[in-house]
Design an enzyme around this catalytic site. Structure first.
Site, PDB file in Angstrom:
ATOM      1  N   SER A 142       0.861  -1.180   0.000  1.00  0.00           N
ATOM      2  CA  SER A 142       0.000   0.000   0.000  1.00  0.00           C
ATOM      3  C   SER A 142       0.898   1.230   0.000  1.00  0.00           C
ATOM      4  O   SER A 142       2.086   1.136   0.349  1.00  0.00           O
ATOM      5  CB  SER A 142      -0.841  -0.011   1.286  1.00  0.00           C
ATOM      6  OG  SER A 142      -1.493   1.229   1.479  1.00  0.00           O
ATOM      7  N   TYR A 155      -2.162  -1.312  10.484  1.00  0.00           N
ATOM      8  CA  TYR A 155      -2.132  -1.416   9.016  1.00  0.00           C
ATOM      9  C   TYR A 155      -0.794  -0.902   8.480  1.00  0.00           C
ATOM     10  O   TYR A 155      -0.148  -1.550   7.657  1.00  0.00           O
ATOM     11  CB  TYR A 155      -3.296  -0.607   8.448  1.00  0.00           C
ATOM     12  CG  TYR A 155      -3.533  -0.785   6.965  1.00  0.00           C
ATOM     13  CD1 TYR A 155      -4.307  -1.841   6.483  1.00  0.00           C
ATOM     14  CD2 TYR A 155      -3.007   0.114   6.038  1.00  0.00           C
ATOM     15  CE1 TYR A 155      -4.548  -2.001   5.120  1.00  0.00           C
ATOM     16  CE2 TYR A 155      -3.241  -0.030   4.678  1.00  0.00           C
ATOM     17  CZ  TYR A 155      -4.014  -1.089   4.219  1.00  0.00           C
ATOM     18  OH  TYR A 155      -4.241  -1.231   2.871  1.00  0.00           O
TER      19      TYR A 155
HETATM   20  P1  NAD Z   1     -11.565  -6.014  -0.046  1.00  0.00           P
HETATM   21  O1  NAD Z   1     -12.146  -5.932   1.324  1.00  0.00           O
HETATM   22  O2  NAD Z   1     -12.449  -5.804  -1.231  1.00  0.00           O
HETATM   23  O3  NAD Z   1     -10.806  -7.396  -0.259  1.00  0.00           O
HETATM   24  C1  NAD Z   1     -10.141  -8.062   0.775  1.00  0.00           C
HETATM   25  C2  NAD Z   1     -10.092  -9.531   0.447  1.00  0.00           C
HETATM   26  O4  NAD Z   1      -9.389 -10.223   1.485  1.00  0.00           O
HETATM   27  C3  NAD Z   1     -11.480 -10.181   0.353  1.00  0.00           C
HETATM   28  O5  NAD Z   1     -11.472 -11.163  -0.656  1.00  0.00           O
HETATM   29  C4  NAD Z   1     -11.639 -10.824   1.715  1.00  0.00           C
HETATM   30  O6  NAD Z   1     -12.553 -11.897   1.741  1.00  0.00           O
HETATM   31  C5  NAD Z   1     -10.221 -11.288   1.955  1.00  0.00           C
HETATM   32  N1  NAD Z   1      -9.912 -11.569   3.360  1.00  0.00           N
HETATM   33  C6  NAD Z   1     -10.056 -10.758   4.434  1.00  0.00           C
HETATM   34  N2  NAD Z   1      -9.678 -11.418   5.546  1.00  0.00           N
HETATM   35  C7  NAD Z   1      -9.284 -12.654   5.167  1.00  0.00           C
HETATM   36  C8  NAD Z   1      -8.793 -13.798   5.848  1.00  0.00           C
HETATM   37  N3  NAD Z   1      -8.631 -13.811   7.184  1.00  0.00           N
HETATM   38  N4  NAD Z   1      -8.508 -14.900   5.146  1.00  0.00           N
HETATM   39  C9  NAD Z   1      -8.691 -14.929   3.797  1.00  0.00           C
HETATM   40  N5  NAD Z   1      -9.145 -13.873   3.087  1.00  0.00           N
HETATM   41  C10 NAD Z   1      -9.428 -12.769   3.770  1.00  0.00           C
HETATM   42  O7  NAD Z   1     -10.393  -4.945  -0.017  1.00  0.00           O
HETATM   43  P2  NAD Z   1      -9.306  -4.485  -1.109  1.00  0.00           P
HETATM   44  O8  NAD Z   1      -9.255  -3.020  -1.042  1.00  0.00           O
HETATM   45  O9  NAD Z   1      -9.491  -5.173  -2.397  1.00  0.00           O
HETATM   46  O10 NAD Z   1      -7.967  -5.020  -0.402  1.00  0.00           O
HETATM   47  C11 NAD Z   1      -7.087  -5.928  -0.996  1.00  0.00           C
HETATM   48  C12 NAD Z   1      -5.671  -5.591  -0.567  1.00  0.00           C
HETATM   49  O11 NAD Z   1      -5.309  -4.305  -1.091  1.00  0.00           O
HETATM   50  C13 NAD Z   1      -5.484  -5.483   0.943  1.00  0.00           C
HETATM   51  O12 NAD Z   1      -4.253  -6.065   1.307  1.00  0.00           O
HETATM   52  C14 NAD Z   1      -5.447  -3.978   1.178  1.00  0.00           C
HETATM   53  O13 NAD Z   1      -4.721  -3.662   2.333  1.00  0.00           O
HETATM   54  C15 NAD Z   1      -4.747  -3.524  -0.071  1.00  0.00           C
HETATM   55  N6  NAD Z   1      -4.902  -2.114  -0.409  1.00  0.00           N
HETATM   56  C16 NAD Z   1      -6.132  -1.596  -0.648  1.00  0.00           C
HETATM   57  C17 NAD Z   1      -6.238  -0.248  -0.990  1.00  0.00           C
HETATM   58  C18 NAD Z   1      -7.550   0.409  -1.291  1.00  0.00           C
HETATM   59  O14 NAD Z   1      -7.583   1.634  -1.410  1.00  0.00           O
HETATM   60  N7  NAD Z   1      -8.626  -0.338  -1.428  1.00  0.00           N
HETATM   61  C19 NAD Z   1      -5.093   0.532  -1.085  1.00  0.00           C
HETATM   62  C20 NAD Z   1      -3.859  -0.043  -0.845  1.00  0.00           C
HETATM   63  C21 NAD Z   1      -3.780  -1.369  -0.514  1.00  0.00           C
END
Ligand code: NAD
Length: 260
Positions: A142, A155
């Protein structure tokens, strides 16, 4: 380009992980999906991905906070497809509070899913990649793997840790045909961020769309959300021969967030 290779994408039932899984399937990979969600919806996604791209797609429900389930996830992927060629450590969770009010169990959960899970998947998958003489490890870190924000102690610590892990694995695998990199997105409008937009709207008494804009204005100079498709294409690029010498590093995709 990746025809016949196997990709395991953790947290791929929604958001960025599903975007990465889609892009890798479009590039020819067989895909192991993982994450939580409604079983009917997950099965629909699995079948649609397989049909659209003419690849094999399976699903494993491992809870990534549980190391034994992670071992089973890797073993099942190898049993199903014969290898793990592309490993995307993407599952992640968030919790927002000042550190002196931060519940210790939320700290433990975030460190387990956002950081320790990647240690476990990598240690189990690497022997298969070494045997094949080729592999790609792509960690979804991130902008918060590079810089901090208030109220995100767990985080930010986990994502900085994931960037450190990426560097070590990049060094340990250098020259072996395996690379390990971290993608560092800025704001992407997924479920994880929607919760923060709703909280902001309530806190500042704003309509949802104004809260979304104010979130962007605060951090992301482009004032546009990054899309999951753009991140998917970045992952595909990291799997290409053009990226064979990119390893142990971070790739920002953040509309200028970390340039400031
Ligand atoms: P999201 O909530 O849509 O997806 C998260 C995914 O992780 C889902 O499929 C969920 O079921 C799964 N998950 C959560 N806990 C779990 C567990 N204990 N075991 C197995 N699966 C699990 O969110 P997203 O934004 O797509 O996030 C995906 C990644 O991107 C994360 O690591 C997040 O930190 C990172 N990220 C997101 C953003 C943003 O702005 N959305 C920015 C930077 C980084």
């Amino acid at each position: 380009m990746l025809k016949g290779k196997t990709a395991l994408v953790t947290g791929s039932t929604s958001g960025i992980g599903l975007g990465i899984a889609r892009a890798l399937a479009a590039a020819g990979c067989n895909v192991m999906l993982n994450g939580f969600g409604d079983p009917g919806q997950i099965e629909q996604t699995r079948a649609e991905l397989a049909k659209t791209h003419g690849v094999r797609v399976a699903y494993h429900p491992a809870d990534l906070s549980q190391p034994a389930q992670i071992a089973d996830l890797i073993a099942s992927t190898v049993r199903e497809f014969g290898s793990v060629d592309v490993l995307c450590n993407n599952a992640g969770i968030q919790f927002v509070a000042p550190i002196d009010e931060f519940p210790p169990e939320r700290w433990d959960a975030i460190i387990a899913v956002n950081l320790s899970a990647a240690f476990h998947t990598i240690r189990h998958a690497l022997p298969y990649m070494k045997r094949a003489g080729w592999g790609r490890i792509i960690n979804t870190a991130s902008a918060h793997g590079l810089v901090a924000s208030v109220n995100k102690a767990a985080y930010v610590a986990a994502k900085h840790g994931l960037v450190g892990l990426t560097k070590v694995v990049g060094l340990e695998t250098a020259g072996s045909g395996i690379t390990c990199n971290a993608i560092c997105p800025g704001w992407v409008r997924t479920e994880l961020v929607e919760k923060q937009i709703v909280a902001r709207a309530q806190q500042l008494n704003l309509p949802i769309e104004e809260a979304a804009t104010s979130l962007l204005v605060e951090k992301q100079p482009s004032r546009q959300f990054v899309s999951v498709e753009q991140i998917g294409q970045l992952a595909v690029f990291l799997c290409s021969d053009a990226a064979a010498q990119i390893t142990g590093t971070t790739l920002s995709i953040d509309g200028g967030w970390t340039a400031q």
